[in-house]
Design a protein around this motif. Structure first.
Motif, PDB file in Angstrom:
ATOM      1  N   PRO A   3       0.792  -1.311  -0.477  1.00 35.24           N
ATOM      2  CA  PRO A   3      -0.125  -0.308  -0.072  1.00 35.24           C
ATOM      3  C   PRO A   3       0.825   1.432  -0.360  1.00 35.24           C
ATOM      4  CG  PRO A   3      -0.600  -1.449   1.640  1.00 35.24           C
ATOM      5  CD  PRO A   3       0.835  -2.514   1.188  1.00 35.24           C
TER       6      PRO A   3
ATOM      7  N   GLN B 219       3.729   1.761  -1.189  1.00 30.60           N
ATOM      8  CA  GLN B 219       4.238   1.593  -2.758  1.00 30.60           C
ATOM      9  C   GLN B 219       3.099   2.567  -3.474  1.00 30.60           C
ATOM     10  OE1 GLN B 219       5.977  -2.284  -3.115  1.00 30.60           O
ATOM     11  NE2 GLN B 219       8.298  -1.874  -3.003  1.00 30.60           N
ATOM     12  N   GLN B 220       2.056   1.408  -3.738  1.00 27.59           N
ATOM     13  CA  GLN B 220       0.821   2.528  -4.277  1.00 27.59           C
ATOM     14  C   GLN B 220       0.819   3.961  -3.698  1.00 27.59           C
ATOM     15  OE1 GLN B 220      -0.760   0.905  -6.517  1.00 27.59           O
ATOM     16  NE2 GLN B 220      -2.092   2.160  -7.092  1.00 27.59           N
TER      17      GLN B 220
ATOM     18  N   ARG C 154       3.323   5.757  -6.401  1.00 24.39           N
ATOM     19  CA  ARG C 154       2.405   5.847  -7.287  1.00 24.39           C
ATOM     20  C   ARG C 154       1.288   6.901  -7.259  1.00 24.39           C
ATOM     21  NH1 ARG C 154       3.949   0.778  -7.539  1.00 24.39           N
ATOM     22  NH2 ARG C 154       1.343   0.073  -7.080  1.00 24.39           N
ATOM     23  N   GLU C 155       0.557   6.850  -6.657  1.00 22.56           N
ATOM     24  CA  GLU C 155      -0.856   8.123  -6.531  1.00 22.56           C
ATOM     25  C   GLU C 155      -0.323   8.802  -6.403  1.00 22.56           C
ATOM     26  OE1 GLU C 155      -3.419   5.909  -3.765  1.00 22.56           O
ATOM     27  OE2 GLU C 155      -3.857   4.571  -5.881  1.00 22.56           O
TER      28      GLU C 155
ATOM     29  N   GLU D 199      10.361   0.597 -10.002  1.00 23.31           N
ATOM     30  CA  GLU D 199       8.502  -0.176 -10.396  1.00 23.31           C
ATOM     31  C   GLU D 199       8.530  -0.827 -11.792  1.00 23.31           C
ATOM     32  OE1 GLU D 199       5.956   1.694  -8.622  1.00 23.31           O
ATOM     33  OE2 GLU D 199       6.740   1.106  -6.333  1.00 23.31           O
TER      34      GLU D 199
ATOM     35  N   LEU E 136       6.635  -3.257 -10.979  1.00 17.51           N
ATOM     36  CA  LEU E 136       5.174  -2.328 -10.690  1.00 17.51           C
ATOM     37  C   LEU E 136       4.509  -1.878 -11.362  1.00 17.51           C
ATOM     38  CD1 LEU E 136       6.423  -2.016  -6.777  1.00 17.51           C
ATOM     39  CD2 LEU E 136       4.872  -4.178  -7.120  1.00 17.51           C
ATOM     40  N   TRP E 137       5.265  -1.415 -12.218  1.00 21.64           N
ATOM     41  CA  TRP E 137       4.121   0.183 -13.162  1.00 21.64           C
ATOM     42  C   TRP E 137       4.964  -0.504 -14.752  1.00 21.64           C
ATOM     43  CZ3 TRP E 137       4.747   5.350 -11.369  1.00 21.64           C
ATOM     44  CH2 TRP E 137       3.101   6.334 -11.348  1.00 21.64           C
TER      45      TRP E 137
END
Length: 971
Positions: free
Chosen positions: A83, A85-86, A89-90, A125, A129-130
């Motif tokens: 969360p 790491q999320q 990004r957000e 990432e 992840l991205w």
């Protein structure tokens, strides 16, 4: 975390300290707060929240928040939860979204920091992840200028992280970066290229700064992406159209340069360059003389240079692979660029010209490899020569009195032109010689009416031929008659046409530099020596109104005299009379600036010494001349020393001491004239140098300015040991006594080489003196080494280390000169004390240089005293102390066997063991096997193995075995 109101969470007081004008306590608090947020598991999230919601308008707070985020990504990314790491990004995407809606862009420093954070997140990432990183950003920003700006900055930041070869990466990072580039090529590069094309097209009229940024991105990425995506009609036509737009042309040029520089197949590269050239030429870019914008021309010349060098590289590859037809076509393409190369090379702006040196140099290298030159190629060579000659010329703005950055740049540029001249000489020495002859002769015929810069460059070209057409040991006037007669003619013209009278410092300097470069000319034509000597001695040289000229001429004069002293016999006394005032010791603070500095005077004294010593005069005359040269120095020295002893002001003391040291230095420098063929004794000069010693030695006991005076007199003594032979010996005891009084580590460290020099040179002759001085010197060393020093005083520690090394080196000299009686006669107690210091040096101090010397001494002492008829009690010392030292030293944790110096120490340690075996035989082997090695808990098998190796004759085997032995022991 549950989002609380940020004001409740962020330390508002600490944030005040972010302002550059904040007081120190606030700044300290901000710093502490930053550290706290960095290290916390989740406190940093408040910064993410502040950025996402745009809570703060203060630029420094925004920057601070990005810094905190940057730290989390860079150093703690793996420790963050999914969360968290999320959340990062957000945060970034929300922050970017708010930028799109703002009328005013963020400050550049915030946009750069944001781009760095985006790039770091991408690196961490993208592969996991991205993967849709770029698509997400492109979908969000579209063609919004604020968004595009961040996107382009992020791409440049990614280039710095992933591609930039100047940044050193770990092997792990390099592997990761390769994976990232491979994935980007597969997944998104075509889309990125499309976005660049859209940006370049959309903004070229409205936002030139964004277009320039985008061109920079294309230039950066073209080195590792598929070239066909960029080197195609639509892209290249767009770039070429932008070459005609004033705001974009420089960046478009840079971008084309990067495209041209891309590594590729030689045939394809030639096609690419040729198609570019065609378009550029038809668009009128090759008409250089019509172009007034020098900044653009600097970029354009760099592009042309890149195209030229790329073609030469393609030609080389094609020739190597035997592709004759393609190589011929590529060579034709190279030759077609030469007119443009020449236009840019002779451009009056040196930056533009400099950019062409690489291509020009490479083109000449191509010509050098061709079996035969065409008429056109010969014409090209001549054109390059003329261009180089023209560009070597100083311009009117050059400031000779106060040379600054522009002048330094021109000097560097001249060095590049010299490289071209040297290369021209390799391609066609005849053409170069002919061209220089032509320019030189015509200039010298009219030098009175010619501007200084043209006269200077004509002489400079003659000077440069000396390196461009090399001759061994400067023998330019023997061998190939074409060359020798041309050089001889030019030198004859130089020294007889009167150009030495030219009233400009640059011409004067070039004249003397050239005369000395070709000093062998005067051996062939000695009739010119008187004229040139006069030029050296009058207002053209040593008495020139420019100090820079006088200083350089002093050095050149000494070189001229050294080479041609055999031809000076008739002029010696006249020269000495004329330079007499330049050989005077400038009295301190007399208010008149001296013609020469003391450094320049050193050369004058050396030259005077050479004239006197090397002349054909009888010994009596040499004696008189040397006395008249040195007596004024001695007289002045005595007066100044008396004055120094009475002077109370430290500033005046320093000036006087300086002057005294110059006097000693000048006398010392005259002794450089002597040689094995012309010794001091043969020239009848022993007495005058003894008088100098007599005059200078009292300075050693001067209580003030000791460092300066001792250093000067010590250097003089070193010279006299070489020159005076045993005549110097009577002076050594008194000198040593003075130098050992109140000494510091540095004094002793500098005194020991003097004693070592005497020991090595005179050996048994100085034995009585050495026996007398040995213990006082050793005790002085122990006293200084034993003084307490501050724990962190690095200088004192280093001085002690150097003194310790000097001490061991002194003992080594005595032992190595076979003068063991010097130590043996010091009495049992003193002798023991010295021996223990050597054992200490071998074992105690983690200094491999001192340890190595200590083992060399121990080995030598075993050789001298360790046999059956050696010194009484010494075998006992061997077994009790030397043998243990050979094992204890390498077993120390500080004994680093991966260090080269330490390995050398270990070799000496092995040699010491070998020497003990040579002197004590089986008794030593018995001692090792039954007493010493068992005490170290070495197994009987290994003990036996070591003893066997010790008894073998091959020392190399022993050295290798000992190294392996201690490597095993340390595991």
């Amino acid at each position: 975390m549950a989002c609380q109101s940020v004001s409740a969470v962020m330390d508002e007081q600490a944030l005040l300290g972010l302002n550059p004008n904040a007081d120190a306590p606030y700044r300290q608090r901000a710093l502490a707060y930053f550290e706290q947020l960095k290290e916390s598991q989740d406190a940093w999230e408040v910064c993410a929240d502040a950025l996402a919601k745009g809570i703060y308008s203060d630029d420094h707070v925004k920057f601070f928040c990005f810094q905190v985020l940057e730290h989390q990504i860079k150093f703690r990314h793996a420790a963050l939860s999914a969360p968290q790491q999320q959340l990062i990004r957000e945060t970034l995407m929300k922050w970017l979204q708010t930028r799109l809606m703002n009328v005013h862009p963020e400050k550049a420093f915030i946009r750069n920091k944001a781009a760095q954070v985006f790039a770091l997140t991408f690196v961490m990432e993208y592969l996991t992840l991205w993967p849709k990183f770029f698509f997400d950003i492109l979908n969000l920003v579209g063609l919004n200028p604020h968004g595009v700006d961040i996107y382009l900055r992020t791409l440049m930041a990614i280039d710095a992280e992933v591609v930039d070869r100047d940044i050193v990466h770990t092997p792990e990072e390099t592997r990761r970066n390769t994976l990232i580039k491979d994935s980007m090529r597969e997944q998104c590069i075509p889309s990125l290229v499309e976005s660049w094309f859209q940006i370049l097209t959309a903004y070229q009229q409205t936002h030139p700064e964004l277009t320039c940024q985008c061109l920079e991105v294309v230039g950066a990425y073209v080195s590792w992406i598929d070239l066909n995506l960029i080197a195609n009609d639509r892209f290249v036509n767009l770039l070429l159209s932008q070459m005609s737009m004033e705001d974009l042309r420089e960046e478009a040029c840079d971008c084309l340069f990067e495209i041209v520089n891309k590594g590729m197949d030689p045939v394809d590269k030639t096609k690419l360059v040729e198609s570019l050239c065609q378009v550029l030429q038809s668009a009128g870019f090759f008409s250089v003389e019509q172009e007034e914008d020098v900044d653009f021309l600097a970029k354009f010349s760099r592009l042309v240079n890149g195209m030229g060098q790329s073609l030469v590289l393609s030609w080389s590859k094609l020739v190597k692979s035997g592709n004759v037809k393609e190589a011929a076509e590529t060579l034709h393409a190279v030759e077609a660029k030469v007119p443009l190369l020449l236009q840019l090379l002779v451009h009056e702006d040196d930056d533009i010209s400099t950019n062409m040196v690489g291509f020009c140099y490479d083109y000449l290298h191509v010509l050098k490899q061709l079996p035969q030159l065409t008429e056109q190629q010969k014409t090209n060579i001549e054109a390059v020569m003329l261009a180089v000659m023209k560009k070597l010329t100083y311009d009117d703005e050059y400031n000779f009195e106060n040379e600054g950055e522009d002048e330094a740049m021109f000097v560097e540029y001249r060095k590049q032109l010299k490289m071209l001249l040297d290369r021209l000489a390799q391609v066609s020495p005849e053409l170069l010689l002919e061209a220089v002859c032509r320019v030189f002769t015509s200039t010298m015929q009219t030098w009175q009416a010619t501007p200084f810069m043209e006269v200077e460059v004509a002489i400079r070209l003659l000077y440069m031929l000396g390196e461009a057409l090399p001759a061994s040991h400067g023998a330019h006037f023997s061998g190939d008659t074409t060359k020798t007669s041309a050089l001889q003619d030019m030198m004859r013209t130089l020294v007889s046409c009167g150009v030495s009278n030219y009233q400009h410092s640059s011409v004067s300097l070039e004249f003397f530099e050239t005369v000395v470069r070709y000093d062998k000319f005067f051996i062939v034509e000695p009739q010119h020596i008187p004229n040139v000597l006069m030029a050296f001695l009058d207002q053209r040289g040593l008495r020139h109104n420019c100090p820079k000229v006088r200083s350089r001429v002093a050095y050149l004069f000494s070189r001229f005299i050294k080479t041609l002293h055999k031809h000076m016999t008739a002029f010696i006394e006249d020269i000495l009379t004329r330079i007499q005032d330049l050989l005077e010791l400038a009295p301190p603070e007399n208010g008149f600036p001296a013609l020469l500095t003391s450094d320049d005077q050193l050369f004058m004294f050396e030259a005077a010494g050479v004239l006197i010593v090397s002349g054909e005069s009888p010994v009596e005359r040499k004696q008189v001349l040397m006395k008249s040269l040195l007596t004024p120095l001695m007289d002045a020295f005595r007066l100044l020393l008396a004055k120094l002893l009475q002077e109370t002001m430290e500033e005046h003391q320093a000036v006087l001491a300086d002057c005294l040291s110059h006097a000693v230095g000048f006398a010392s420098r005259t002794s450089k004239a002597f040689s094995n063929k012309q010794t001091v004794k043969q020239c009848g000069c022993t007495e005058v140098y003894r008088d100098c010693l007599q005059s200078f030695l009292p300075a050693l006991s001067c209580p003030v300015q000791r460092g300066v005076l001792r250093s000067a007199v010590r250097s003089f003594l070193h010279r006299m040991i070489i020159c005076l032979e045993e005549e110097v010996l009577p002076f050594i005891p008194a000198a040593s006594e003075h130098m050992l009084k109140d000494c510091e580590a540095k004094d002793l460290q500098e005194f020991i080489p003097l004693i070592s020099q005497i020991t090595a040179k005179f050996k048994c002759q100085v034995s009585p003196f050495l026996q007398q001085i040995f213990m006082p010197l050793v005790l002085a060393i122990f006293e200084v080494l034993g003084r307490p020093a501050e724990e962190n005083d690095q200088t004192a520690a280093l001085e002690k280390q150097m003194l310790r090394r000097s001490y061991f080196s002194f003992i080594q000299t005595i032992a190595g000169s076979g003068m063991n009686e010097v130590m043996a006669n010091q009495g049992a107690e003193n002798m023991e004390r010295v021996l223990f210091t050597i054992i200490q040096g071998a074992v105690e101090f983690p200094d491999p240089i001192a340890q190595k010397t200590s083992f060399i001494i121990l080995s030598r002492l075993v050789e001298l005293w360790g046999g059956k008829d050696g010194m009484v009690g010494f075998p006992d010392f061997i077994y009790k102390h030397i043998v243990p030292a050979c094992f204890l030293a390498p077993l120390k944790p500080t004994f680093d066997l991966s260090d080269a110096q330490t390995v050398l120490t270990l070799s000496e340690c092995a040699l010491t063991l070998k020497m003990i075996h040579l002197k004590r035989g089986s008794e030593f082997i018995q001692f090792l096997q039954h007493e010493y090695l068992p005490s170290l808990r070495v197994t009987p098998e290994i003990s036996q193995e070591l003893c066997q190796v010790l008894q073998q004759p091959d020392i190399k085997v022993l050295k290798n075995y000992i190294k392996a032995f201690f490597q095993r022991a340390k595991l």
